[in-house]
Design an enzyme around this catalytic site. Structure first.
Site, PDB file in Angstrom:
ATOM      1  N   ARG A 160    -122.729 -15.484  56.224  1.00  0.00           N
ATOM      2  CA  ARG A 160    -123.487 -14.864  55.143  1.00  0.00           C
ATOM      3  C   ARG A 160    -122.522 -14.370  54.058  1.00  0.00           C
ATOM      4  O   ARG A 160    -121.450 -13.846  54.362  1.00  0.00           O
ATOM      5  CB  ARG A 160    -124.276 -13.682  55.710  1.00  0.00           C
ATOM      6  CG  ARG A 160    -125.301 -13.069  54.767  1.00  0.00           C
ATOM      7  CD  ARG A 160    -126.428 -13.996  54.480  1.00  0.00           C
ATOM      8  NE  ARG A 160    -127.560 -13.308  53.874  1.00  0.00           N
ATOM      9  CZ  ARG A 160    -128.541 -13.953  53.245  1.00  0.00           C
ATOM     10  NH1 ARG A 160    -128.527 -15.267  53.138  1.00  0.00           N
ATOM     11  NH2 ARG A 160    -129.554 -13.282  52.728  1.00  0.00           N
ATOM     12  N   THR A 177    -132.651 -23.710  50.295  1.00  0.00           N
ATOM     13  CA  THR A 177    -132.090 -23.646  51.646  1.00  0.00           C
ATOM     14  C   THR A 177    -132.401 -24.931  52.413  1.00  0.00           C
ATOM     15  O   THR A 177    -133.313 -25.664  52.041  1.00  0.00           O
ATOM     16  CB  THR A 177    -132.672 -22.405  52.357  1.00  0.00           C
ATOM     17  OG1 THR A 177    -132.297 -21.263  51.591  1.00  0.00           O
ATOM     18  CG2 THR A 177    -132.171 -22.221  53.763  1.00  0.00           C
ATOM     19  N   ASP A 200    -130.853 -11.320  47.486  1.00  0.00           N
ATOM     20  CA  ASP A 200    -131.579 -11.027  48.729  1.00  0.00           C
ATOM     21  C   ASP A 200    -131.485  -9.545  49.099  1.00  0.00           C
ATOM     22  O   ASP A 200    -132.135  -9.091  50.039  1.00  0.00           O
ATOM     23  CB  ASP A 200    -131.055 -11.875  49.892  1.00  0.00           C
ATOM     24  CG  ASP A 200    -131.769 -13.218  49.994  1.00  0.00           C
ATOM     25  OD1 ASP A 200    -132.709 -13.451  49.217  1.00  0.00           O
ATOM     26  OD2 ASP A 200    -131.395 -14.022  50.862  1.00  0.00           O
ATOM     27  N   SER A 243    -131.225 -11.588  55.600  1.00  0.00           N
ATOM     28  CA  SER A 243    -131.607 -12.996  55.486  1.00  0.00           C
ATOM     29  C   SER A 243    -132.819 -13.298  56.356  1.00  0.00           C
ATOM     30  O   SER A 243    -133.047 -12.645  57.374  1.00  0.00           O
ATOM     31  CB  SER A 243    -130.449 -13.882  55.937  1.00  0.00           C
ATOM     32  OG  SER A 243    -130.842 -15.240  55.926  1.00  0.00           O
ATOM     33  N   SER A 244    -133.573 -14.302  55.934  1.00  0.00           N
ATOM     34  CA  SER A 244    -134.645 -14.819  56.795  1.00  0.00           C
ATOM     35  C   SER A 244    -134.180 -16.017  57.599  1.00  0.00           C
ATOM     36  O   SER A 244    -134.917 -16.518  58.448  1.00  0.00           O
ATOM     37  CB  SER A 244    -135.846 -15.238  55.944  1.00  0.00           C
ATOM     38  OG  SER A 244    -136.343 -14.129  55.252  1.00  0.00           O
ATOM     39  N   GLY A 281    -137.224 -21.840  53.479  1.00  0.00           N
ATOM     40  CA  GLY A 281    -138.526 -21.346  53.049  1.00  0.00           C
ATOM     41  C   GLY A 281    -138.531 -19.885  52.634  1.00  0.00           C
ATOM     42  O   GLY A 281    -139.588 -19.264  52.584  1.00  0.00           O
ATOM     43  N   GLY A 282    -137.339 -19.307  52.364  1.00  0.00           N
ATOM     44  CA  GLY A 282    -137.299 -17.895  52.010  1.00  0.00           C
ATOM     45  C   GLY A 282    -137.850 -17.073  53.157  1.00  0.00           C
ATOM     46  O   GLY A 282    -137.691 -17.425  54.323  1.00  0.00           O
TER      47      GLY A 282
HETATM   48  N1  GLU Z   1    -131.787 -16.711  50.829  1.00  0.00           N
HETATM   49  C1  GLU Z   1    -132.850 -16.710  51.777  1.00  0.00           C
HETATM   50  C2  GLU Z   1    -132.446 -15.999  53.028  1.00  0.00           C
HETATM   51  O1  GLU Z   1    -131.304 -16.025  53.387  1.00  0.00           O
HETATM   52  C3  GLU Z   1    -133.286 -18.070  52.148  1.00  0.00           C
HETATM   53  C4  GLU Z   1    -133.936 -18.706  50.999  1.00  0.00           C
HETATM   54  C5  GLU Z   1    -134.578 -19.999  51.338  1.00  0.00           C
HETATM   55  O2  GLU Z   1    -135.004 -20.250  52.432  1.00  0.00           O
HETATM   56  O3  GLU Z   1    -134.614 -20.793  50.433  1.00  0.00           O
HETATM   57  O4  GLU Z   1    -133.280 -15.432  53.646  1.00  0.00           O
END
Ligand code: GLU
Length: 583
Positions: A115, A399, A439, A463-464, A485-486
């Protein structure tokens, strides 16, 4: 099979929809890919080693390394390099990642954390405007201060040190050749490069990168080369995993992020201080399996919680055609996000109540909130010992996820991100700079309490991303999977795991199931993939599914049969494939 034909029929009806949500923080959503992705029929493609990733060239690069006797980690380096070239909207060697590694011999699972970190000069209020209000989403993204120290390559370096079999400089050949000689521009890349929706595509660096000698923006199917990227990878092959963190490339990153608008504060000392995380994965028994995810700042703990909540319901018996099953899924999703948004952040700065969030009594208490109709917006529960405030986690998507299995049975499950489409829209030496620091919570204080996920020097944003490994009761690896997918990554993974473990679907069918993302008072989903009677049934239960999330998943995974056969799968919403070695 009936289900499969049903979904194939629905997929064939897919139309391009332009969806915009009403959340002020929520950027426009990725459009679905018009043509269904190339998928491989699993029955004919069972082998001993293979790669599932978001683009065939990345899969081929990984297979080429496996063919040379490379390990899963060796192949992962090659896959990442190639994705940075052919899917630059979704990951970058200038981004960050989480990786779970399974070593077949020992059964050991290792979590690698690549990260990004905030620089020493970062401040808790750096995403506030002069009036103390959060900056606009896109305003923050394209600012120089959205870029954190890139961690993905140092992380892969740490994994390679432990589990590499080939030399580091043998892992970039395929991508260097493609970057120099050119490759056929994928449809998705062309669509994003054409702009219209994401301001990163209109930034001068992005336009310069994607403008051909004829003065046109690249289009699908034409040959495009990125010689600067080839040169960067040559430097990286020779200089090692920290090449981007050292002069001269680090100097150019620093200069680029120091430029207007919203100059950042990255310094060489921030790069020197960067260390990837290496440690134990977070594993818990759920649905008669042991599910492993990365520890925070990944939100993997929330995926475990959602599965544990669902285990308290009768979702397994109901199956995917029953609206009540999807009601349960949606309510578990809302409960999970209420806690996730409140409790997950960088554990080096905030004590995360991991055990509390997964404690059986607490899970039962949360599951008891699921009624027979959609309830009120759930708030976070109170696992002990937490004195921070909540921040939403409603973000979208630059992502990618891929899985590699090598001939020894070692496995990499890796989610990699540049955060938004083309990151911050700034380019150095042929690659995009991430905007991962967006984020963080933009507000340092909420309701008088410090935000757990507030910006701080040296801190990693929440993060997700949740690369996942699943073991059966005999501790045999049965699946490796994950998604972009955020914030919706968690429900995309959860849906697939429910499909696989609770409903007994083949992995591809589990991936093909429609996505549903329920958060606070919102129920977003793939209205074009859900059968109409299911949507009507949900409406009767108080759930009006709105278009707006779902099509940006990119689930890739492998299912391991007990007899050793592999069954990989790729998300039809992207351009990915699964292929086995020697096929
Ligand atoms: N930056 C997001 C995260 O780390 C992921 C974004 C995405 O999935 O496009 O949670």
């Amino acid at each position: 099979m009936i289900l499969r034909s049903l979904f194939l029929a629905v997929i064939s009806l897919l139309v391009l929809t332009a969806c915009r949500t009403e959340s002020p923080e929520e950027p426009v959503i990725e459009e679905p890919v018009a043509a269904a992705a190339e998928t491989i029929e699993s029955a004919d493609d069972l082998g001993r080693a293979g790669v599932a990733a978001a683009h065939p060239l990345a899969v081929e690069a990984g297979l080429a390394v496996l063919e040379r006797g490379g390990s899963a980690v060796d192949a992962a380096v090659a896959v990442q390099a190639m994705l940075g070239l052919v899917e630059p909207q979704s990951s970058s060697i200038g981004g960050g990642a989480f990786l779970l590694h399974y070593q077949a011999d020992s059964g050991r699972v290792t979590a690698f954390d690549g990260r990004e970190t905030a620089p020493a000069g970062a401040t808790a209020d750096m995403f506030l405007d002069p009036d103390g209000e959060p900056l606009g989403w896109f305003e923050a993204i394209i600012g120089g201060r959205s870029t954190g120290v890139p961690g993905v390559m140092p992380m892969l370096g740490a994994a390679h040190e432990r589990y590499g079999r080939l030399e580091w400089d043998d892992l970039f050949n395929e991508t260097i050749a493609a970057a120099e000689d050119g490759f056929s521009v994928p449809q998705r890349l062309a669509r994003f490069a054409a702009g219209n929706r994401w301001p990163q595509a209109d930034q001068p660096d992005t336009v310069a990168l994607f403008t051909t000698a004829e003065g046109q923006i690249i289009s699908a199917g034409e040959t495009w080369a990125n010689p600067a990227f080839a040169e960067t990878l040559r430097a990286m092959a020779k200089g090692g995993p920290r090449t981007l963190l050292e002069p001269p490339i680090s100097t150019r990153i620093i200069e680029r992020t120091a430029a207007l608008p919203l100059p950042g504060t990255l310094r060489q000392a921030d790069f020197d201080a960067y260390r990837p995380g290496v440690g134990d994965a977070l594993c818990r028994q759920v649905m008669a399996h042991r599910v492993c995810v990365p520890p925070p700042p990944s939100s993997g703990v929330a995926l475990l919680q959602m599965l544990a909540i669902l285990e308290q319901t009768d979702i397994a018996e109901r199956g995917p055609e029953d609206p009540i099953a999807w009601l349960q899924f949606a309510e578990a999703s809302r409960l999970m996000y209420a806690d996730r948004d409140q409790f997950v952040a960088d554990p080096a700065f905030v004590e995360i109540p991991i055990d509390g969030l997964l404690e059986p009594d607490y899970i039962a208490e949360r599951a008891a909130l699921i009624g027979d109709r959609a309830g009120d917006m759930p708030s976070a529960g109170s696992p002990p010992g937490f004195e921070f405030s909540s921040e939403d986690g409603f973000r979208a998507t630059g992502t990618t996820h891929f899985v590699v299995v090598d001939a020894q049975g070692d496995v990499v499950s890796m989610t990699s991100s540049v955060e938004s489409i083309f990151g911050s829209g700034r380019v150095v030496d042929g690659f995009f700079l991430n905007n991962q620091l967006t984020d963080f919570s933009f507000r340092p204080l909420m309701d008088g309490l410090p935000a757990a996920n507030a910006v701080a020097p040296g801190k990693r944003p929440r993060s997700s991303m949740t690369p996942t490994l699943i073991f059966d009761a005999d501790d045999r690896l049965v699946a490796a999977l994950g998604s972009p997918g955020g914030s919706a990554i968690l429900v995309y993974n959860a849906k697939t795991i429910v499909g696989l473990l609770a409903w007994g679907l083949p992995l591809q069918e589990a991936i093909d199931l429609p996505n549903l993302f329920a958060w606070r008072e919102n129920f977003f989903g793939e209205v074009n993939r859900f059968p109409e009677d299911l949507l009507a049934g949900l409406a009767e239960l108080g759930i009006e599914v709105r278009a707006g999330r779902g099509e940006e998943s990119g689930l890739h995974g492998v299912f391991f049969h007990a007899d050793g056969r592999l069954e990989g799968a790729a998300d039809p919403r992207r351009e990915g494939v699964w292929r086995v070695l020697g096929d």
